[in-house]
Design a protein around this motif. Structure first.
Motif, PDB file in Angstrom:
ATOM      1  N   VAL A 194       1.857 -45.180  36.230  1.00 54.94           N
ATOM      2  CA  VAL A 194       0.970 -43.521  36.065  1.00 54.94           C
ATOM      3  C   VAL A 194       0.711 -42.381  35.945  1.00 54.94           C
ATOM      4  CG1 VAL A 194       0.772 -45.277  38.920  1.00 54.94           C
ATOM      5  CG2 VAL A 194       2.044 -43.285  38.441  1.00 54.94           C
ATOM      6  N   LEU A 231       1.255 -55.635  48.276  1.00 57.71           N
ATOM      7  CA  LEU A 231       1.392 -55.359  47.311  1.00 57.71           C
ATOM      8  C   LEU A 231       2.713 -55.103  46.312  1.00 57.71           C
ATOM      9  CD1 LEU A 231       1.487 -51.675  47.506  1.00 57.71           C
ATOM     10  CD2 LEU A 231      -0.949 -52.071  47.186  1.00 57.71           C
ATOM     11  N   GLN A 279      -1.071 -50.377  36.654  1.00 56.60           N
ATOM     12  CA  GLN A 279      -1.609 -51.954  37.503  1.00 56.60           C
ATOM     13  C   GLN A 279      -0.244 -52.464  37.690  1.00 56.60           C
ATOM     14  OE1 GLN A 279      -3.128 -54.482  35.276  1.00 56.60           O
ATOM     15  NE2 GLN A 279      -4.239 -52.047  35.245  1.00 56.60           N
ATOM     16  N   GLY A 327      12.384 -41.733  46.853  1.00 63.66           N
ATOM     17  CA  GLY A 327      11.282 -42.340  48.065  1.00 63.66           C
ATOM     18  C   GLY A 327      11.915 -43.713  48.477  1.00 63.66           C
ATOM     19  N   ALA A 365       4.632 -44.298  41.771  1.00 59.13           N
ATOM     20  CA  ALA A 365       4.008 -43.929  42.383  1.00 59.13           C
ATOM     21  C   ALA A 365       3.042 -43.651  42.120  1.00 59.13           C
ATOM     22  CB  ALA A 365       4.762 -42.826  42.841  1.00 59.13           C
ATOM     23  N   ASP A 404      -3.551 -40.163  48.774  1.00 57.81           N
ATOM     24  CA  ASP A 404      -4.048 -39.214  48.112  1.00 57.81           C
ATOM     25  C   ASP A 404      -4.856 -38.788  47.610  1.00 57.81           C
ATOM     26  OD1 ASP A 404      -2.816 -41.315  46.582  1.00 57.81           O
ATOM     27  OD2 ASP A 404      -2.977 -39.779  44.845  1.00 57.81           O
ATOM     28  N   ASN A 458      15.803 -39.763  50.222  1.00 54.53           N
ATOM     29  CA  ASN A 458      14.269 -39.176  51.472  1.00 54.53           C
ATOM     30  C   ASN A 458      13.671 -38.724  52.077  1.00 54.53           C
ATOM     31  OD1 ASN A 458      12.206 -41.960  52.035  1.00 54.53           O
ATOM     32  ND2 ASN A 458      13.120 -41.955  53.976  1.00 54.53           N
TER      33      ASN A 458
HETATM   34  N1  NAI Z   1       1.715 -47.887  40.412  1.00 51.32           N
HETATM   35  C1  NAI Z   1       0.404 -48.989  41.684  1.00 51.32           C
HETATM   36  O1  NAI Z   1       0.060 -49.882  40.959  1.00 51.32           O
HETATM   37  C2  NAI Z   1       0.386 -48.200  42.935  1.00 51.32           C
HETATM   38  C3  NAI Z   1       1.484 -47.105  43.740  1.00 51.32           C
HETATM   39  N2  NAI Z   1       1.341 -46.922  44.738  1.00 51.32           N
HETATM   40  C4  NAI Z   1       1.839 -45.670  45.549  1.00 51.32           C
HETATM   41  O2  NAI Z   1       3.238 -45.433  45.871  1.00 51.32           O
HETATM   42  C5  NAI Z   1       3.800 -45.294  47.113  1.00 51.32           C
HETATM   43  C6  NAI Z   1       4.972 -45.732  47.842  1.00 51.32           C
HETATM   44  O3  NAI Z   1       4.077 -47.332  48.647  1.00 51.32           O
HETATM   45  P1  NAI Z   1       4.785 -47.589  49.914  1.00 51.32           P
HETATM   46  O4  NAI Z   1       6.367 -47.650  49.358  1.00 51.32           O
HETATM   47  O5  NAI Z   1       4.518 -48.851  49.880  1.00 51.32           O
HETATM   48  O6  NAI Z   1       4.616 -46.662  50.763  1.00 51.32           O
HETATM   49  P2  NAI Z   1       5.601 -45.804  51.535  1.00 51.32           P
HETATM   50  O7  NAI Z   1       4.959 -45.245  53.462  1.00 51.32           O
HETATM   51  O8  NAI Z   1       6.390 -46.947  52.346  1.00 51.32           O
HETATM   52  O9  NAI Z   1       6.338 -45.038  51.409  1.00 51.32           O
HETATM   53  C7  NAI Z   1       6.634 -44.247  51.094  1.00 51.32           C
HETATM   54  C8  NAI Z   1       7.029 -43.363  50.471  1.00 51.32           C
HETATM   55  O10 NAI Z   1       7.162 -42.269  50.642  1.00 51.32           O
HETATM   56  C9  NAI Z   1       7.520 -40.785  51.672  1.00 51.32           C
HETATM   57  N3  NAI Z   1       7.520 -39.631  52.161  1.00 51.32           N
HETATM   58  C10 NAI Z   1       5.785 -39.240  52.162  1.00 51.32           C
HETATM   59  N4  NAI Z   1       5.494 -38.007  52.557  1.00 51.32           N
HETATM   60  C11 NAI Z   1       6.404 -37.530  51.512  1.00 51.32           C
HETATM   61  C12 NAI Z   1       6.967 -36.237  52.153  1.00 51.32           C
HETATM   62  N5  NAI Z   1       6.016 -34.750  52.127  1.00 51.32           N
HETATM   63  N6  NAI Z   1       8.185 -35.558  51.552  1.00 51.32           N
HETATM   64  C13 NAI Z   1       9.058 -36.644  51.020  1.00 51.32           C
HETATM   65  N7  NAI Z   1       8.371 -37.597  50.692  1.00 51.32           N
HETATM   66  C14 NAI Z   1       7.946 -38.391  51.421  1.00 51.32           C
HETATM   67  C15 NAI Z   1       7.891 -41.766  52.642  1.00 51.32           C
HETATM   68  O11 NAI Z   1       9.206 -41.249  53.467  1.00 51.32           O
HETATM   69  C16 NAI Z   1       7.942 -42.957  51.587  1.00 51.32           C
HETATM   70  O12 NAI Z   1       9.565 -43.080  51.765  1.00 51.32           O
HETATM   71  C17 NAI Z   1       1.876 -44.803  47.386  1.00 51.32           C
HETATM   72  O13 NAI Z   1       2.126 -43.773  48.151  1.00 51.32           O
HETATM   73  C18 NAI Z   1       1.347 -44.919  46.079  1.00 51.32           C
HETATM   74  O14 NAI Z   1       0.936 -43.858  46.038  1.00 51.32           O
HETATM   75  C19 NAI Z   1       1.328 -47.931  45.682  1.00 51.32           C
HETATM   76  C20 NAI Z   1       1.229 -49.363  45.725  1.00 51.32           C
HETATM   77  C21 NAI Z   1       0.352 -48.997  43.776  1.00 51.32           C
END
Ligand code: NAI
Ligand SMILES: O=CC(=O)O
Length: 312
Positions: free
Chosen positions: A256, A98, A279, A150, A230, A77, A173
């Motif tokens: 976050v 992660l 974190q 999500g 997220a 993003d 989702n």
């Molecule tokens: N707190 C932290 O340190 C971390 C935060 N994150 C955040 O977590 C998020 C998710 O990570 P993952 O589960 O690995 O990714 P992922 O790609 O497996 O899951 C993303 C989810 O978002 C949904 N999504 C994406 N665009 C959408 C939209 N326009 N409308 C509705 N749903 C939508 C997808 O359908 C999916 O369910 C990352 O994008 C990141 O922002 C990720 C890693 C570390």
């Protein structure tokens, strides 16, 4: 001649050592390097950055030879993917490795809020326990309903963990995920109306900006809590702060925020709110695994191959 790369934020020492072996590394975060970086801009072919930091369009535009933005994380993003695609720049991420740690962070925040962990720590340290002060009862996760906004990799991992705590799982989702056996809800508001804990795990983009708004928070109700691992932008922070301060939400666990690291000061004193400085993936084990993927993506790029985890 080693290729030149720009490292936007620090990585683990062992990963930076490997970067130094293979590349001339310009460290954007080092004040002493700014003059050298200004001169090197035309020769820098690769940028390594964090998921929460990304790379601005001004930075992209200042790097005419840029061919890869290697994100040490999964969120894209903070990078304009359209701009990158237009310049034929690969944008890579570190998916999967992660997931477990971020899900753990979500569970940790949930338990910290429900069982007053941070508040209890302050209570003991400040001598209030010794002075006979009263400490509030917590809320058990057992039998409560977790709503996952999500159901990607992190959402699923969080749901599996929550099942072990005796919670029932619902989710929203954009596409149905029938293999989980969990209850799908048609909208975020419907999910919230059926949840005691709302866990925000959805990717941040224009379509998910402020997805958790005043209507969703009202549907959650005064006994429910919000967990966000997220991105801050997925939650309307005005609405969240108002709900916390008015008592129309029981609490929040937040990793976050909008405008990190300079977050809104109202969070510092918000009731029943546990704050973490982004974190989610920050364990040594996971940061090594993420760093390995960054190294592999850079190596493939400089070998003229498609980087293995290109996301755009
Ligand atoms: N707190 C932290 O340190 C971390 C935060 N994150 C955040 O977590 C998020 C998710 O990570 P993952 O589960 O690995 O990714 P992922 O790609 O497996 O899951 C993303 C989810 O978002 C949904 N999504 C994406 N665009 C959408 C939209 N326009 N409308 C509705 N749903 C939508 C997808 O359908 C999916 O369910 C990352 O994008 C990141 O922002 C990720 C890693 C570390
Ligand atoms: O926030 C971290 C990421 O991996 O994205």
């Amino acid at each position: 001649m080693k290729p030149e790369i720009l490292l936007i934020e620090p990585m683990l020492d062992v990963i930076e050592a490997r970067l130094d072996e293979a590349y001339v590394v310009h460290r954007h975060y080092a004040a002493t390097e700014q003059e050298a970086i200004a001169k090197a801009l035309p020769s820098i072919c690769a940028v390594v950055t964090g998921g929460g930091t990304g790379l601005s369009n001004d930075q992209i535009d200042s790097l005419p030879a840029l061919g890869i933005i290697a994100i040490n994380g999964v969120g894209t993003d903070k990078v304009d993917l359209v701009r990158a695609r237009g310049r034929n720049i690969d944008v890579t991420t570190t998916p999967g490795v992660l997931t477990d740690d971020v899900a753990d962070t979500g569970i940790a925040l949930m338990l910290a809020v429900l069982r007053h962990i941070a508040k209890g720590d302050r209570f003991v340290r400040e001598g209030r326990w010794a002075r006979g002060g009263a400490f509030p009862l917590g809320t058990s996760p057992k039998g409560k309903r977790l709503g996952i906004l999500g159901l990607g990799q992190i959402g699923r991992a969080l749901g599996r963990r929550a099942e072990a705590f005796g919670m029932t799982i619902g989710y929203w989702n954009r596409s149905p995920q029938t293999d989980t056996g969990w209850t799908a809800h048609a909208t975020p508001t419907e999910l919230a109306a059926s949840s005691d804990v709302l866990a925000v795990c959805v990717a941040a983009n224009a379509a998910t900006q402020d997805l958790v708004n005043a209507e969703v928070l009202e549907a959650l109700g005064p006994k429910a809590i919000v967990i966000n691992v997220a991105r801050g932008s997925v939650v309307d922070e005005d609405a969240l702060l108002q709900a916390l301060w008015n008592g129309t939400l029981a609490g929040a666990g937040l990793d976050v925020f909008v405008g990190e690291p300079r977050i809104r000061e109202e969070f510092f004193t918000a009731p029943n709110t546990v704050l973490m400085p982004h974190q989610g993936s920050a364990t040594r084990e996971t940061r090594i695994a993420m760093g390995e993927i960054v190294l592999a993506n850079l190596q493939a790029f400089f070998n003229g191959e498609k980087p293995p985890t290109t996301g755009n």
